[in-house]
Design an enzyme around this catalytic site. Structure first.
Site, short mmCIF file in Angstrom:
data_model
loop_
_atom_site.label_atom_id
_atom_site.label_comp_id
_atom_site.label_asym_id
_atom_site.label_seq_id
_atom_site.Cartn_x
_atom_site.Cartn_y
_atom_site.Cartn_z
N HIS A 232 0.83 -1.20 0.00
CA HIS A 232 0.00 0.00 0.00
C HIS A 232 0.87 1.25 0.00
CE1 HIS A 232 -3.13 -2.83 1.32
NE2 HIS A 232 -3.99 -1.93 0.90
N ASP A 305 -4.52 -6.08 -7.68
CA ASP A 305 -4.73 -5.50 -6.36
C ASP A 305 -5.06 -4.02 -6.59
OD1 ASP A 305 -4.88 -5.24 -3.62
OD2 ASP A 305 -2.91 -6.09 -3.22
#
Length: 559
Positions: A232, A305
């Site tokens: 992230h 993702d």
């Protein structure tokens, strides 16, 4: 409907685009036409505009409890999929209502193609759909028990709950290996560090999901387990050679491909000794097309993702280029946690490229065809999630009543004795007991076994100031107790437990999160591992073991 169409046309015109199908255009088929699924998928994509093809490859999430008007405009444009995130789901009745409303909008489209509605309901730590859905022991607890049937049933009961809400795709199982014990992003989401065992348990999870009528998605290809970094915030770089990679990271996927897992999520992970460009796997033609598709023979969907993660954008430079590279690499669905504006560059630049680059257009068309074929196979299977879920049925299905009994049994099978010490400590042996922890269920279950026990409460996510407050107040509370049972789930909880080192008391550690937390607590009398985040079932199971109600048989699923 007309108002949305006019607004959409104005926005596209402002962006210099004219790609909406007109009311006069006719299609010879729609999603519900009776013909073989592969033939129908090709027919639909042959008749689609470039805008409709590109839209089918996008999956958007949204901020807030209800989908905004912008998301409905994307669905009208032909958006293929939506994602339910944790910030949408405190009110599961509203989730069902939102899913129904979005599917009604999709049914108004030219080809009447339903939406894939996805979420992350892995079990254990990651549970995006909240409300009264089950908080389950999770993957590492399944790995500690070691029974494939536990993985199958976990997936089955989890899937039955989210299916009630109209969610038809689950981003699970996580088959990343527990290689790096310092990982802040995988941890107990992993089944363990054994590639074959992970593959077997992952395949069982896929089968259980299918039986319940929800599509599973294995992640994060090709493997997020050997890094402590979170993609992230940064692109993790994993420096392993191909032989290690083949025998370790790829092994679970061989089981999953054999099980015909319907979807695989590509990870924002760089393996520079294998893919020398350093590109993340999610943007790598080698990893997704050459390896996963051509060499391993995978035929299902490939989903990125979240493209809002730094691990993707830092390499691509811009979001529009990241979307382009993701499609070219071989992804069929491009996931974004936020809903893009209608005229963003990630849309109009890639739409324009479809008119300029024949190969790119064919790749987008191929991706759209795969998505539509997967939808046809799923929605016409007879076991699909409802397109228009009924909020009035939720209370009879969530939480799953059969699942509640199973998850407690499964938690008992997972509990691992790391240090036996004086266990079991029944009421006649324990003396005066002090219970220390966070969850109401912990104290309730503890008091059932040791009715006169004292209680010391702290929050589950204990910060440094609260930790110090606990340490400052323990001297006035702890004296007079013979046994201290402490629920540990974080480094700050470890600091709290260490107050009792050398105190002469029997200290029992119940570790209900990352099991490596106990490395500093080996001085304690007894240590039990439950592997599970905020899980009532695991806490009850560990307390039952402390009290001698059964003999724990779980084993650490890693070395």
């Amino acid at each position: 409907m007309l108002k949305r169409r006019l607004l959409l046309a104005v926005l596209l015109a402002a962006a210099g685009c004219n790609f909406l199908w007109s009311q006069n255009e006719r299609n010879s088929v729609n999603f519900w036409t009776q013909m073989p699924n592969d033939q129908l998928a090709r027919q639909i994509t042959d008749e689609m505009t470039d805008a409709e093809l590109l839209s089918q490859t996008f999956m958007f999430g949204w901020a807030g409890a209800e989908p905004p008007e912008l998301l409905y405009q994307w669905v009208e444009r032909g958006l293929g999929s939506v994602k339910v995130f944790g910030w949408n789901t405190d009110d599961i009745y509203l989730v069902a209502k939102s899913v129904s409303s979005l599917q009604h909008e999709a049914a108004e489209g030219r080809f009447q193609i339903p939406l894939f509605v996805a979420t992350d309901q892995e079990g254990g730590w990651i549970r995006h759909v909240k409300g009264d859905t089950s908080i389950t022991p999770g993957n590492m607890a399944i790995g500690a028990g070691g029974y494939p049937v536990d993985s199958w049933k976990s997936a089955y009961y989890i899937s039955r709950e989210i299916k009630t809400l109209g969610i038809n795709m689950n981003f699970a199982p996580t088959v990343d290996l527990f290689t790096d014990h310092d990982s802040s992003i995988i941890g107990t989401r992993s089944f363990g560090d054994d590639p074959d065992k992970t593959g077997i348990l992952g395949a069982a999870f896929v089968s259980g999901s299918e039986a319940a009528g929800v599509l599973s998605t294995a992640k994060h290809f090709p493997g997020h387990g050997d890094t402590s970094l979170d993609s992230h915030g940064k692109l993790p770089v994993i420096n392993i050679d191909f032989n290690t990679f083949k025998s370790r990271e790829l092994t679970p996927y061989l089981y999953l491909i054999k099980e015909k897992v319907p979807a695989v999520m590509s990870g924002h992970l760089s393996f520079p000794l294998i893919e020398t460009s350093g590109a993340p796997a999610s943007l790598s033609h080698y990893f997704l097309t050459d390896l996963l598709r051509n060499q391993l023979g995978y035929e299902g969907l490939i989903i990125t993702d979240d493209m809002m993660m730094v691990g993707a954008t830092v390499y691509a430079g811009t979001m529009s280029n990241a979307f382009k590279m993701a499609l070219e690499a071989g992804n069929d669905i491009i996931l974004s946690s936020t809903t893009a504006k209608l005229n963003e560059a990630l849309w109009y630049k890639n739409l324009e490229l479809m008119t300029l680059d024949k190969n790119f257009r064919e790749r987008v068309k191929d991706a759209a065809c795969r998505v539509i074929k997967a939808k046809l196979d799923y929605f016409k299977s007879g076991n699909a999630a409802p397109l228009y879920p009924d909020p009035n049925t939720i209370d009879s299905h969530i939480p799953d009543r059969e699942g509640e009994k199973f998850f407690l049994e499964q938690a008992c099978r997972s509990v691992t004795v790391e240090k036996q010490g004086s266990l079991p400590l029944t009421a006649d042996k324990a003396g005066r007991v002090l219970l220390m922890g966070s969850l109401t269920s912990f104290f309730k279950a503890g008091k059932q076994r040791w009715p006169d026990a004292g209680e010391f409460h702290y929050t589950y996510e204990t910060g440094p100031n609260e930790t110090q407050w606990v340490l400052d107040n323990l001297p006035s509370v702890a004296p007079g107790y013979d046994t201290v049972i402490i629920s540990v789930s974080s480094e700050n909880h470890v600091k709290i437990a260490e107050y009792f080192k050398g105190s002469g008391k029997k200290v029992v550690i119940l570790c209900n999160m990352t099991p490596t937390l106990t490395e500093k607590l080996q001085w304690a009398d007894s240590i039990l591992l439950g592997y599970s985040w905020r899980c009532d079932y695991s806490l009850k199971a560990m307390l039952g073991a402390v009290n001698g109600e059964y003999v724990p048989t779980g084993t650490k699923p890693y070395n």
